[in-house]
Design a protein around this motif. Structure first.
Motif, short mmCIF file in Angstrom:
data_model
loop_
_atom_site.label_atom_id
_atom_site.label_comp_id
_atom_site.label_asym_id
_atom_site.label_seq_id
_atom_site.Cartn_x
_atom_site.Cartn_y
_atom_site.Cartn_z
N UNK A 63 15.92 -61.57 -6.07
CA UNK A 63 17.12 -60.86 -5.60
C UNK A 63 17.15 -59.48 -6.26
N UNK A 64 16.29 -58.55 -5.82
CA UNK A 64 16.19 -57.26 -6.51
C UNK A 64 17.25 -56.23 -6.13
N UNK A 65 18.11 -56.53 -5.17
CA UNK A 65 19.06 -55.54 -4.69
C UNK A 65 20.37 -55.52 -5.45
N UNK A 66 21.42 -55.07 -4.77
CA UNK A 66 22.70 -54.83 -5.44
C UNK A 66 23.37 -56.11 -5.92
N UNK A 125 10.77 -47.71 -8.97
CA UNK A 125 11.03 -49.14 -8.76
C UNK A 125 11.66 -49.71 -10.03
N UNK A 126 12.99 -49.60 -10.13
CA UNK A 126 13.69 -50.03 -11.34
C UNK A 126 13.63 -51.54 -11.53
N UNK A 127 13.60 -52.30 -10.45
CA UNK A 127 13.52 -53.75 -10.56
C UNK A 127 12.21 -54.17 -11.22
N UNK A 128 11.11 -53.56 -10.79
CA UNK A 128 9.81 -53.85 -11.39
C UNK A 128 9.81 -53.47 -12.87
N UNK A 129 10.37 -52.29 -13.19
CA UNK A 129 10.42 -51.83 -14.58
C UNK A 129 11.23 -52.80 -15.44
N UNK A 130 12.34 -53.29 -14.91
CA UNK A 130 13.18 -54.22 -15.66
C UNK A 130 12.45 -55.54 -15.90
N UNK A 178 20.29 -49.51 -18.00
CA UNK A 178 19.53 -48.48 -17.27
C UNK A 178 19.23 -48.94 -15.85
N UNK A 179 18.81 -50.18 -15.71
CA UNK A 179 18.46 -50.72 -14.39
C UNK A 179 19.67 -50.71 -13.46
N UNK A 180 20.79 -51.20 -13.95
CA UNK A 180 21.97 -51.33 -13.09
C UNK A 180 22.59 -49.98 -12.76
N UNK A 181 22.70 -49.08 -13.76
CA UNK A 181 23.37 -47.80 -13.51
C UNK A 181 22.45 -46.80 -12.80
N UNK A 182 21.23 -46.68 -13.29
CA UNK A 182 20.33 -45.68 -12.70
C UNK A 182 19.64 -46.19 -11.44
N UNK A 183 19.28 -47.48 -11.46
CA UNK A 183 18.53 -48.02 -10.34
C UNK A 183 19.38 -48.52 -9.20
N UNK A 184 20.56 -49.09 -9.51
CA UNK A 184 21.39 -49.69 -8.48
C UNK A 184 22.75 -49.02 -8.33
N UNK A 185 22.98 -47.94 -9.07
CA UNK A 185 24.22 -47.15 -8.98
C UNK A 185 25.46 -47.98 -9.30
N UNK A 186 25.32 -48.95 -10.22
CA UNK A 186 26.50 -49.67 -10.71
C UNK A 186 27.37 -48.69 -11.50
N UNK A 187 28.67 -48.90 -11.46
CA UNK A 187 29.56 -48.13 -12.33
C UNK A 187 29.41 -48.61 -13.76
N UNK A 188 29.97 -47.85 -14.71
CA UNK A 188 29.90 -48.26 -16.11
C UNK A 188 30.55 -49.62 -16.32
N UNK A 189 31.68 -49.86 -15.64
CA UNK A 189 32.37 -51.14 -15.78
C UNK A 189 31.55 -52.28 -15.17
N UNK A 190 30.96 -52.05 -14.01
CA UNK A 190 30.17 -53.09 -13.36
C UNK A 190 28.93 -53.44 -14.20
N UNK A 205 28.04 -49.79 -27.32
CA UNK A 205 29.14 -49.36 -26.45
C UNK A 205 28.88 -47.98 -25.85
N UNK A 206 28.10 -47.17 -26.57
CA UNK A 206 27.87 -45.79 -26.13
C UNK A 206 26.91 -45.73 -24.94
N UNK A 207 26.09 -46.79 -24.76
CA UNK A 207 25.07 -46.74 -23.70
C UNK A 207 25.65 -46.40 -22.33
N UNK A 208 26.76 -47.08 -21.97
CA UNK A 208 27.34 -46.84 -20.64
C UNK A 208 28.11 -45.53 -20.58
N UNK A 209 28.40 -44.93 -21.75
CA UNK A 209 29.14 -43.66 -21.77
C UNK A 209 28.23 -42.45 -21.67
#
Length: 480
Positions: free
Chosen positions: A368-371, A444-449, A304-316, A38-42
């Motif tokens: 589908x490497x984008x948002x 390239x966060x998609x490649x890393x993931x 990490x991929x979604x938040x740092x690479x694609x700027x997803x919010x913690x909830x997303x 749970x702490x990861x997104x915080x």
């Protein structure tokens, strides 16, 4: 004898409050396992709110896992000796107080200390749950109970990012991350009250005085700490000398095994090494360690991929893990009901589904490497979760099926320690691949993931080899 008559016979003399007691145990266990992920997104909010350096953030996550793993085996032994309800309540109280302290932290150091205590409390609590299941249930009911525990283990890890993201979204301010810890307080208070009401205390009567095997406990703690330290400090401790700590840990653990053999000739050791002569137990612990090395890391690198690479919010980012959690919840309960009939072959099926589904996830990220990647990976993650539910819960049941009840707590502690060690090593290894690919590919966060998931699949396939070996060994022994 009919199945119905057998079930009735198994229930004779059973504690009528056993299902309510199990519910209390599972809620508390869910709370402690949830705090693994749970702490990861915080972390971004904690970094901003407390001006925390990366090294402290690393310890907020890995320090919890370290002390959790250190406490499991001695706490299981303590519960076997002095009563599992007493140890369970101690763990819940300590976890509740340390959660409140973490929520009130005014600086990174205080938060790290609170998380270390929190992890230790989780390690005290969790082996009592598996020990109480062994104590309270028999036959098919035990399989159902372990199925419910497997659901808790699988879902808690997967749903942690979602719940953390929802709480941060709900809080809305710079201190919203504190809700991630405060949410444990009312649950912990309620769990203590209900534990005294529904969990039967230990039977009265004189018991032979036993030692906690302090030398064994100290050797085990030192060995696990040294072995895990290079992985816990993987991103901060970059020199090759860190692997000397791993080597030292292996040496200390070898000394621990020698001590336990000697001590066990006249006393009850903290780890009964004779358990590993049981094939179901030895292979089950190994399988659990390997599978958790891959399974737990999925959510770490995905976040990490979604938040740092694609700027997803913690909830997303949390919502993206929900398909896995949902699939796991469905099949974990089902697996607990049928595992006594299907045995380790059920685990083999689950591992095959997980490996194939993660392969499809890699393909989805490539296409589908984008948002919109969250939608692209939803369906394969559902199937990965369905497969995972057929691994964790049945493996738990089969591993502990032949364990004598008097040592059930310590045996469950060994199994969970293997899972924690696997999780720490997996996150370190797969995380290292992720960060290395991000650096070498210039972000390239998609490649890393994708490459991280390939390493995860390798862990799953090695687990599959262990499961298949157990199936063939079981069939050979049945023919002898």
């Amino acid at each position: 004898m009919s199945g119905e008559a057998t079930a009735l016979q198994e229930q004779e003399g059973a504690d009528p409050r056993r299902w309510k007691a199990l519910t209390v145990c599972l809620v508390a266990g869910f709370m402690t396992l949830l705090d693994v992920s749970i702490v990861n997104v915080a972390l971004p909010a904690i970094r901003t709110g407390l001006d925390a350096p990366q090294s402290d953030l690393q310890w907020v996550v890995s320090g919890y896992a370290l002390t959790f793993g250190l406490a499991l085996i001695p706490a299981g032994r303590f519960g076997d000796m002095h009563g599992r309800r007493n140890a369970f309540v101690l763990g819940v109280v300590l976890f509740t107080l340390s959660s409140a302290a973490a929520g009130m932290a005014g600086d990174p150091t205080f938060l790290v200390i609170a998380r270390l205590v929190q992890g230790m409390a989780g390690g005290i609590l969790n082996p009592q749950v598996s020990g109480l299941i062994q104590q309270l249930f028999r036959g098919a009911e035990r399989g159902r109970a372990f199925g419910m525990l497997g659901t808790v283990i699988g879902v808690s890890t997967a749903v942690g990012p979602l719940l953390g993201g929802a709480l941060i979204q709900l809080g809305g301010g710079p201190d919203a991350w504190r809700l991630v810890f405060y949410v444990n307080v009312p649950i912990g208070v309620l769990a203590v009250v209900l534990a005294y009401r529904y969990i039967r205390p230990p039977a009265h009567g004189r018991r032979p005085r036993e030692s906690m095997d302090p030398v064994g406990v100290l050797l085990l703690a030192a060995g696990i700490t040294l072995a895990l330290l290079p992985f816990v400090e993987g991103q901060q401790w970059r020199g090759p000398e860190k692997w000397l700590a791993l080597l030292a840990g292996i040496v200390v653990l070898a000394v621990f095994v020698a001590w336990e053999r000697r001590y066990g000739r006249s006393h009850q050791p903290v780890v009964d090494l004779s358990l590993f002569r049981r094939r179901s137990y030895a292979l089950g612990v190994l399988l659990g360690t390997l599978y958790f090395a891959g399974f737990t890391a999925i959510f770490f690198v995905l976040t990490l991929y979604l938040q740092n690479g694609l700027s997803y919010s913690a909830l997303e980012a949390g919502l993206a893990t929900t398909p896995f959690a949902g699939g796991s919840a469905v099949t974990a309960a089902l697996g607990g009901r049928v595992v006594t009939r299907l045995g380790r072959s059920l685990v083999v099926s689950g591992l095959l589904v997980v490996a194939a589904s993660l392969g499809v996830t890699v393909l989805a990220v490539l296409l589908v490497p984008g948002e919109h990647v969250g939608w692209a990976i939803a369906l394969p993650l559902v199937f990965a979760g369905l497969g995972s539910g057929l691994v964790i819960s049945p493996n738990q049941t089969l591993t502990l099926s032949e364990v004598p009840v008097p040592v059930a707590g310590a045996a469950g502690g060994v199994l969970q320690t293997g899972q924690r060690i696997g999780a720490a090593m997996g996150i370190a290894a797969i995380g290292a691949v992720f960060f290395s690919e991000v650096a070498s590919s210039h972000g390239d966060y998609a490649l890393a993931f994708r490459h991280s998931l390939l390493v995860t699949i390798v862990f799953v396939l090695i687990s599959l080899v262990v499961a298949v070996a157990d199936v063939f060994a079981s069939r050979r022994s049945g023919l002898d």
